[in-house]
Write a protein that holds these residues in place. Structure first.
Motif: not given
Length: 522
Positions: A10, A128, A153-160
């Motif tokens: 995390d 990861e 793209e999903q990781e870029h949107l999910r992680h701040r």
């Protein structure tokens, strides 16, 4: 890049190492005597190619660099570093299995051994798997970690936070630098001539950023300072963008194509079916498309030069060049290159479709039917002098316009544009571009000929398509002609050289002269 380990931690988890301390991480790249090869050229095995064509062996005393990872990008990175004169140590979980994938000049060993001596270590693994390196926190203390990863793209949107910031939070005793994430494995192997030279770099430590920048230059690329590590999120978003400068021009071209396609469909297909009961839906795949493409190409070409006309008109009205254009005009000016290339693309497709028309079955049937009608009418010779001249001029103007457009498209390429000075580039893009617009206009007028004045060509009371396409280009040509008049051209030239209508620079003469104020309009 291939993953080296598994497991995710995390972002809020404390760092793997907490002991402070930082040693000198300055990594000096090979000097000119150590690097005799031209790094712009593709790599050849373990050697470098000199400018004279000779081969030079890699020096034994080379700066040592570590790499954690054994994926495709890591292998390409090792190849480039070895060819650039660096000594590379690769850290892998299974060095025996992966050793054969790397150049023989690179040392492949376990991760713990790979991070002992190098001061700069490339982390070529996914986000990861960063936490799997926590066991090496003591060995990594005080070293420079270069993060080369890219999120999806999903990781870029999910992680701040960016991958580089996450890596820095796991290893607070290390200096993290974000670099090389916009360079592909292919570019690393073939050399920067076959890809983008620029390598964005960001870090919170200037010394580490300087050391990595020197490495980038030694590898034949061009470092671009992006600031602190906070910019890493923006740098990681660069590879995720899909042609950002083409979105508006592509939508514009698509909108014009749909409009003219529907317009031609109503005139050429719907009107004969409604009025005479003739089914001409066979025209949809080729004939209607071929009628639509030149309309789109012609209007797009005029839209390339229309914003320049509007900008000149604004400058004349304001009497200065020091006021910003409206945002919509500014964005329009910035997209002229893309609009012009789309215009050339549609014109080239129109030419290909036109070449294919004689091969279509419809054209063969029409030729046979015309011959039968000629025989039944006892006409041994069918020749209309006016139509012959019209078609010859029409085809000639079309070829000249397409050739000029091809020249404009070629000079738009960065490799060609960089070889031209400003005057040459301006002449091609401005003067020859306007010539292409005039040739296209003459081509369209020759195609229309007298059809605009014949009632039979106003189907459903809709004017011929070519009359609609002439509106914007004629406005641009007339405006360009007006700006060539001395009363406008001289004033516009003065404005672009810094003159202002109501402006002036006031200055005071020295004390030994009469005290007076004068105004300069320079």
């Amino acid at each position: 890049m291939a993953a080296e380990a598994s497991g995710e931690q995390d972002p809020s988890t404390p760092g793997c190492g907490e002991s402070p301390g930082m040693k000198d991480n300055t990594l000096h790249p090979p000097s000119a005597t150590q690097m005799s090869g031209d790094m712009d050229k593709p790599l050849i095995s373990r050697r470098l190619v000199d400018s004279d064509g000779s081969l030079a062996e890699i020096p034994s005393e080379a700066p040592k660099v570590g790499i954690l990872g054994s994926g495709d990008f890591a292998r390409s990175l090792v190849t480039r570093l070895v060819g650039s004169g660096f000594s590379v140590v690769v850290g892998s979980r299974n060095p025996k299995r992966t050793a054969g994938l790397f150049p023989s000049a690179a040392q492949v060993t376990f991760q713990a051994e790979a991070v002992e001596s190098p001061d700069v270590i490339f982390v070529a693994m996914f986000r990861e798997h960063y936490s799997s390196l926590c066991g090496l926190s003591d060995q990594l203390a005080g070293k420079i970690l270069v993060d080369v990863s890219n999120p999806t793209e999903q990781e870029h949107l999910r992680h701040r936070e960016s991958n580089a910031e996450y890596l820095a939070s796991l290893f607070p005793t290390c200096t993290v630098v974000k670099a090389f994430n916009v360079i592909s494995a292919w570019t690393l192997q073939t050399g920067p001539r076959d890809g983008n030279r620029q390598v964005p770099i960001c870090s919170d430590h200037p010394d580490a950023k300087r050391a990595v920048s020197e490495m980038v230059q030694a590898m034949g690329f061009m470092p671009v300072d992006m600031g602190s590590l906070v910019s890493a999120r923006e740098v990681e978003a660069m590879p995720l963008r899909l042609l950002p400068g083409w979105k508006v021009p592509a939508l514009l071209a698509l909108g014009l194509f749909i409009f003219f396609y529907v317009y031609n469909f109503i005139r050429d297909v719907v009107q004969p079916y409604v009025r005479d009961g003739k089914s001409k839906f066979y025209k949809l795949p080729v004939s209607v498309v071929n009628t639509t493409l030149p309309c789109v190409a012609y209007v797009l070409l005029s839209l390339v030069y229309l914003p320049g006309v509007l900008a000149a008109a604004l400058q004349l009205r304001r009497g200065t060049k020091y006021r910003r254009f409206p945002d919509w005009l500014d964005h329009w000016l910035q997209h002229r290159k893309q609009i012009g290339l789309l215009s050339f693309f549609c014109a080239a497709l129109h030419a290909l479709y036109s070449f294919c028309l004689p091969l279509s079955r419809v054209n063969r049937y029409e030729v046979v039917n015309l011959a039968i009608k000629q025989v039944l009418a006892n006409k041994s010779h069918l020749w209309i002098e006016e139509e012959v001249w019209r078609m010859e001029i029409y085809l000639s103007l079309g070829v000249l316009a397409l050739g000029t457009l091809s020249l404009l498209a070629v000079t738009s390429l960065p490799s060609i544009a960089n070889s031209l000075n400003w005057r040459e580039f301006s002449f091609v893009q401005s003067t020859l571009g306007f010539v292409a617009l005039v040739l296209s206009t003459l081509h369209t007028l020759t195609y229309g000929w007298t059809r605009a004045f014949e009632d039979s060509h106003y189907k459903f009371y809709l004017p011929p398509t070519f009359t609609l396409t002439l509106l914007v280009p004629c406005v641009v040509i007339l405006a360009k002609g007006l700006f060539l008049l001395p009363c406008f051209s001289r004033r516009l030239s003065k404005i672009r050289r810094g003159w202002e209508k109501d402006g002036g620079v006031k200055f005071t003469l020295p004390m030994d002269h009469a005290l007076a104020q004068k105004t300069s309009h320079v």
